[in-house]
Enzyme design. Structure first.
Site, PDB file in Angstrom:
ATOM      1  N   GLU A  16      -3.212 -18.079  -8.180  1.00 21.39           N
ATOM      2  CA  GLU A  16      -3.479 -18.163  -6.741  1.00 21.39           C
ATOM      3  C   GLU A  16      -2.341 -17.661  -5.869  1.00 21.39           C
ATOM      4  O   GLU A  16      -2.539 -17.347  -4.702  1.00 21.39           O
ATOM      5  CB  GLU A  16      -3.834 -19.612  -6.348  1.00 21.39           C
ATOM      6  CG  GLU A  16      -2.736 -20.634  -6.585  1.00 21.39           C
ATOM      7  CD  GLU A  16      -2.934 -21.364  -7.900  1.00 21.39           C
ATOM      8  OE1 GLU A  16      -2.718 -22.570  -7.934  1.00 21.39           O
ATOM      9  OE2 GLU A  16      -3.329 -20.719  -8.885  1.00 21.39           O
ATOM     10  N   ASP A  33       4.509  20.537   0.247  1.00 17.25           N
ATOM     11  CA  ASP A  33       4.474  21.876   0.810  1.00 17.25           C
ATOM     12  C   ASP A  33       5.889  22.442   0.741  1.00 17.25           C
ATOM     13  O   ASP A  33       6.839  21.748   0.368  1.00 17.25           O
ATOM     14  CB  ASP A  33       3.932  21.856   2.235  1.00 17.25           C
ATOM     15  CG  ASP A  33       4.827  21.074   3.199  1.00 17.25           C
ATOM     16  OD1 ASP A  33       5.753  20.397   2.732  1.00 17.25           O
ATOM     17  OD2 ASP A  33       4.574  21.131   4.412  1.00 17.25           O
ATOM     18  N   ASP A  84       2.849  18.101   6.514  1.00 16.00           N
ATOM     19  CA  ASP A  84       2.930  17.781   7.941  1.00 16.00           C
ATOM     20  C   ASP A  84       2.000  18.613   8.811  1.00 16.00           C
ATOM     21  O   ASP A  84       2.007  18.490  10.029  1.00 16.00           O
ATOM     22  CB  ASP A  84       4.365  17.956   8.442  1.00 16.00           C
ATOM     23  CG  ASP A  84       4.861  19.397   8.310  1.00 16.00           C
ATOM     24  OD1 ASP A  84       4.131  20.232   7.739  1.00 16.00           O
ATOM     25  OD2 ASP A  84       5.984  19.688   8.774  1.00 16.00           O
ATOM     26  N   ASP A 134      -2.861  19.994   5.763  1.00 16.87           N
ATOM     27  CA  ASP A 134      -2.445  19.012   4.767  1.00 16.87           C
ATOM     28  C   ASP A 134      -3.238  17.706   4.844  1.00 16.87           C
ATOM     29  O   ASP A 134      -3.133  16.864   3.948  1.00 16.87           O
ATOM     30  CB  ASP A 134      -0.952  18.682   4.939  1.00 16.87           C
ATOM     31  CG  ASP A 134      -0.053  19.865   4.623  1.00 16.87           C
ATOM     32  OD1 ASP A 134      -0.273  20.486   3.576  1.00 16.87           O
ATOM     33  OD2 ASP A 134       0.848  20.166   5.419  1.00 16.87           O
ATOM     34  N   ASN A 148      -1.224 -22.422 -22.015  1.00 16.86           N
ATOM     35  CA  ASN A 148      -1.366 -23.856 -21.758  1.00 16.86           C
ATOM     36  C   ASN A 148      -2.802 -24.234 -21.416  1.00 16.86           C
ATOM     37  O   ASN A 148      -3.319 -25.264 -21.859  1.00 16.86           O
ATOM     38  CB  ASN A 148      -0.428 -24.287 -20.623  1.00 16.86           C
ATOM     39  CG  ASN A 148       1.022 -24.358 -21.062  1.00 16.86           C
ATOM     40  OD1 ASN A 148       1.312 -24.385 -22.250  1.00 16.86           O
ATOM     41  ND2 ASN A 148       1.936 -24.366 -20.109  1.00 16.86           N
ATOM     42  N   ASP A 174       3.726 -22.547  -9.585  1.00 12.80           N
ATOM     43  CA  ASP A 174       3.523 -21.375  -8.738  1.00 12.80           C
ATOM     44  C   ASP A 174       4.556 -21.294  -7.624  1.00 12.80           C
ATOM     45  O   ASP A 174       5.054 -20.217  -7.282  1.00 12.80           O
ATOM     46  CB  ASP A 174       2.118 -21.400  -8.136  1.00 12.80           C
ATOM     47  CG  ASP A 174       1.087 -20.762  -9.068  1.00 12.80           C
ATOM     48  OD1 ASP A 174       1.508 -20.036  -9.984  1.00 12.80           O
ATOM     49  OD2 ASP A 174      -0.112 -21.007  -8.880  1.00 12.80           O
TER      50      ASP A 174
END
Length: 821
Positions: free
Chosen positions: A266, A308, A568, A572, A636, A665
């Site tokens: 969790e 590029d 850029d 692209d 376990n 946890d």
């Protein structure tokens, strides 16, 4: 776009009055505004709730609801609180990163200059319609697709569309496209298509496609499916066995649900969120803005970086490299003539002329300009006439193919080149071109007839002086950076719209080993299967279209690579969208920044190295939590399920299982700041379900073996039942689950790979708190019973033996079973 005073003196072609305002209004209603498709922006609330689509989150919520429905008052709130906290961390960090990225965008409202009813008007680009006549001057952005009506020294920068560094010359009837920009000169265009129907628009439309999951997202999904299968099988098995053997229907169901919660990692969403948020914070301090947090994981897993050429590997500026005679010998005279020609020409000062003038300053006082013949598209050359030490001299420079036809080799010989000399000179030109240079030829002629005006008819019987060669040079720091990336297991591939010769020249200059070269024309005729094979063996993809860039990336991904793409330009955008991690820069066009996952403040590959390191640290610390969950935690829970078949009482109560799970946890939150081995950073890793299964099948049963030993000791040696047994196994289980992190967090020993102080403190505190609760009066709340010293010593010995066994199993696992990991 600022108003240019030159616009007012533009001579419109006869009969060109533009659209009427009424006609423009009607066309705007018909064709719509001249705007590129924008992605649908969801509200903050909608974006927040979309975070709950994660399968792991759904499992946790279902487990919490069932637990609450069955009467558990505390644990459901703990689980839901963890879920909400992790989602909130992820949401706010993503939101903050997106805001930072948006702040980089140019917010200036751009206008265009059009002709309406014979007058010149400035209007927003969104109001431009098909049929409009647009006036274009230096600095203007081409507002739509169309054709040139009129031009004067008209050159456009189309690098964002084509990847070509050099400006393209445009004359009447030339097609031009939205997104290009005017470098110099002036022109008129007629608009043919606007908005989403433009070439720019068709590229931007790819941004509307559904967001594709990253490699890490796919791995987490596979992991979640694996956990769901395990939970389903275990819960059904445990419930029915205990229900029939113990005749405790409700207690058996609660026990099965508790096991399900125990198996469910969790804290994984929170661990991931903490890791990613920490990574994005560190990267932002180093000039890397993370728009999409999950891209950090992909950054770390990336094993191929496609980039590029222009501006990333190169300086993005044209530089004069060589001045040579016809035989390739460096010539100061060639530079002098080129400099005088560029210095005195008054027409279009293109980047090539600028490169000559900026290469080295020369004094030109001894040369006085007499006249010039400007560049035009037919002659493809320009000429100046000057008075100097040699007398009156005509100096011409231009395209070698055109100029060499008008030249001879010897100053006192006006005959054409001899065949032998012609071949040698043309061979020198071809050699320079093959090296990737942009080449101009220089010719001179002494003029004996002095007058004030000279025309293009003088451009014959010239003497060939030599060649000047230009290049957009490689960045000085790129070679070192590429070496670092290769050391980190990342292969570099160049995908460019520029030609293959220039690209190979740049590759040589940056010491990039070129395994193979493919051009767009060759790619076009290859099938996907053939291209998948060729792509592995290719370093440079030249003259490729936007669609071909995307195709290459997708095929590399099919070959099991995690692909990053850095670009850029407008062209692209599809590739940035398709890549596992899209990388752009702060001065990129908006459509590229919208498509990217990560934005670099500086257009430098050096920043990428830091990003890769941070991504791999994040990935490594996330994997540590997964490995813990699938070793002692899984072992376990499996032991508990098995023990319930043979023990006449529940081996651990549901509330005890959930307490154990919560404390264990909580100790792992410090994993986000744990130290990471250098060996883990040097090599890209993926979230491999095959690896996870192998790890689980080795370390899960090993944990179960020591659980069985604990059961036997508690039952047969100390004769424990019910509360005593449950307490003994609780403290053994908590210790093994929590402390095993020291054994499995690294493939090296504890002394070679030291954990962070935060992790040491959190694990020690967790075990101390758990044992303290079990041995104190607080334990009665959970039906614990304090144990005597001897059982505690025995449990301590079992825990120590387990940790030692895990250490030796780890060495075998990595050295024998998993050599290549």
């Amino acid at each position: 776009m600022p108003t240019d005073n030159n616009r007012s003196v533009i001579n419109l072609p006869k009969g060109v009055s533009g659209l009427s305002r009424r006609e423009a209004k009607e066309r705007l209603a018909t064709y719509g505004p001249n705007e590129i498709i924008q992605g649908v922006k969801l509200s903050l609330v909608a974006n927040f709730f979309l975070k709950f689509k994660n399968p792991l989150i759904i499992i946790l919520i279902i487990a919490a609801l069932i637990s609450g429905f069955l009467g558990n008052r505390i644990d459901p709130f703990i689980i839901i609180a963890m879920v909400i906290l992790s989602v909130t961390i992820d949401f706010f960090n993503t939101y903050k990163s997106q805001k930072a990225a948006e702040a980089l965008r140019d917010r200036v409202k751009i206008t265009g200059t059009v002709v309406r009813e014979g007058t010149i008007e400035e209007i927003p680009l969104s109001l431009i319609v098909p049929g409009d006549v647009v006036i274009l001057s230096p600095g203007d952005v081409i507002p739509a697709d169309g054709v040139v009506l009129q031009s004067k020294d008209f050159f456009l920068n189309e690098s964002s569309l084509t990847g070509e560094s050099f400006p393209a010359e445009k004359d009447i009837h030339s097609p031009i496209f939205m997104g290009s920009s005017v470098v110099t000169g002036s022109g008129l265009m007629t608009v043919l298509t606007t908005g989403k129907k433009t070439k720019f628009g068709s590229i931007a439309e790819t941004l509307m496609r559904k967001e594709e999951p990253t490699e890490f997202d796919r791995g987490i999904k596979d992991f979640s499916v694996l956990i769901m299968k395990m939970i389903f099988i275990l819960v059904i098995f445990v419930f029915f066995v205990n229900a029939f053997t113990k005749n405790q229907l409700l207690d058996s169901f609660l026990f099965a649900i508790a096991l399900a919660v125990g198996l469910t990692p969790e804290l994984l969403p929170m661990i991931i969120a903490l890791n990613l948020s920490r990574g994005s914070l560190v990267m932002s301090k180093r000039g890397v803005i993370v728009k999409k947090l999950s891209a950090i994981q992909s950054f770390g897993s990336m094993d191929i970086l496609c980039t590029d050429k222009t501006g990333t590997l190169t300086e993005d500026r044209i530089v004069l490299i060589k001045c040579v005679d016809g035989f390739g010998v460096e010539s100061e005279k060639v530079f002098l003539y080129s400099y005088v020609n560029s210095f005195y020409q008054s027409g279009f000062l293109n980047p090539l002329d600028s490169a000559v003038v900026e290469f080295r300053k020369l004094h030109t006082k001894e040369y006085k300009k007499v006249d010039e013949t400007p560049f035009d598209y037919i002659r493809k050359r320009n000429t100046v006439v000057v008075d100097g030490p040699e007398g009156r001299l005509l100096i011409t420079k231009g395209a070698p193919e055109e100029l060499l036809r008008e030249c001879s080799f010897y100053a006192d010989d006006s005959t054409p080149f001899s065949d032998d000399i012609s071949k040698r000179v043309y061979g020198q030109y071809q050699d320079l071109s093959k090296e990737g240079f942009r080449v101009l030829a220089v010719g001179i002629k002494k003029i004996h007839e002095k007058r004030e005006v000279y025309g293009k008819n003088e451009e014959h019987n010239m003497v060939f002086a030599g060649f000047i060669a230009f290049l957009d040079p490689a960045k000085k720091t790129v070679a070192e950076t590429l070496k670092k990336l290769e050391e980190y297991g990342i292969e570099i591939k160049i995908i460019t719209g520029d030609n293959d010769l220039v690209s190979q020249k740049i590759a040589r200059d940056i010491n990039l080993l070129v395994k193979g070269v493919l051009t767009g024309n060759e790619i076009e005729i290859l099938t996907d299967d053939a291209l998948r094979i060729r792509a592995e063996e290719t370093t440079i993809f030249a003259r490729v279209s936007p669609d071909q860039k995307t195709r290459i990336i997708r095929l590399l991904q099919k070959n099991k690579h995690v692909v990053g793409y850095m670009g850029d330009g407008i062209n692209d955008a599809p590739a940035l969208k398709a890549a596992d991690v899209g990388i752009s820069v702060n001065n990129a066009v908006d459509v590229a920044k919208e498509s990217a996952d990560i934005i670099l403040i500086h257009k430098s590959l050096n920043d990428l190295v830091e990003g890769v390191i941070e991504g791999r640290k994040t990935f490594s610390n996330t994997m540590k939590y997964l490995m813990m969950t699938l070793s002692s935690n899984f072992g376990n829970m499996f032991s508990m399920a098995g023990a319930s078949l043979f023990i006449p009482f529940l081996p651990m109560l549901p509330t005890q299982i959930l307490l154990n799970n919560f404390i264990y946890d909580s100790s792992q939150l410090a994993l986000s700041v744990d130290n990471v081995d250098h060996a883990e950073i040097k090599k890209p890793h993926k979230l491999d379900i095959g690896f996870i299964k192998k790890f689980m099948m080795v370390f899960g049963p090993l944990s179960s073996v020591f659980d069985v030993v604990t059961f036997l000791v508690l039952l047969l040696v100390f004769n424990f039942v019910e509360s005593d047994f449950q307490t003994g196994w609780f403290i053994e289980s908590l210790a093994t689950q929590t402390l095993v992190i020291y054994m499995i967090r690294s493939r090296f020993s504890f002394f070679k790979s030291k954990p962070s102080i935060a992790l040491v403190i959190s694990t020690i505190v967790a075990v101390g708190v758990g044992w303290g609760i079990a041995q104190s009066s607080l334990g009665t709340i959970f039906n614990f019973k304090p144990l005597a010293l001897l059982p505690l010593i025995a449990i301590g010995a079992i825990v120590t033996a387990y940790l030692a066994a895990v250490y030796f199993a780890k060495k075998w696992f990595y050295n024998k079973l998993l050599k290549d990991y």
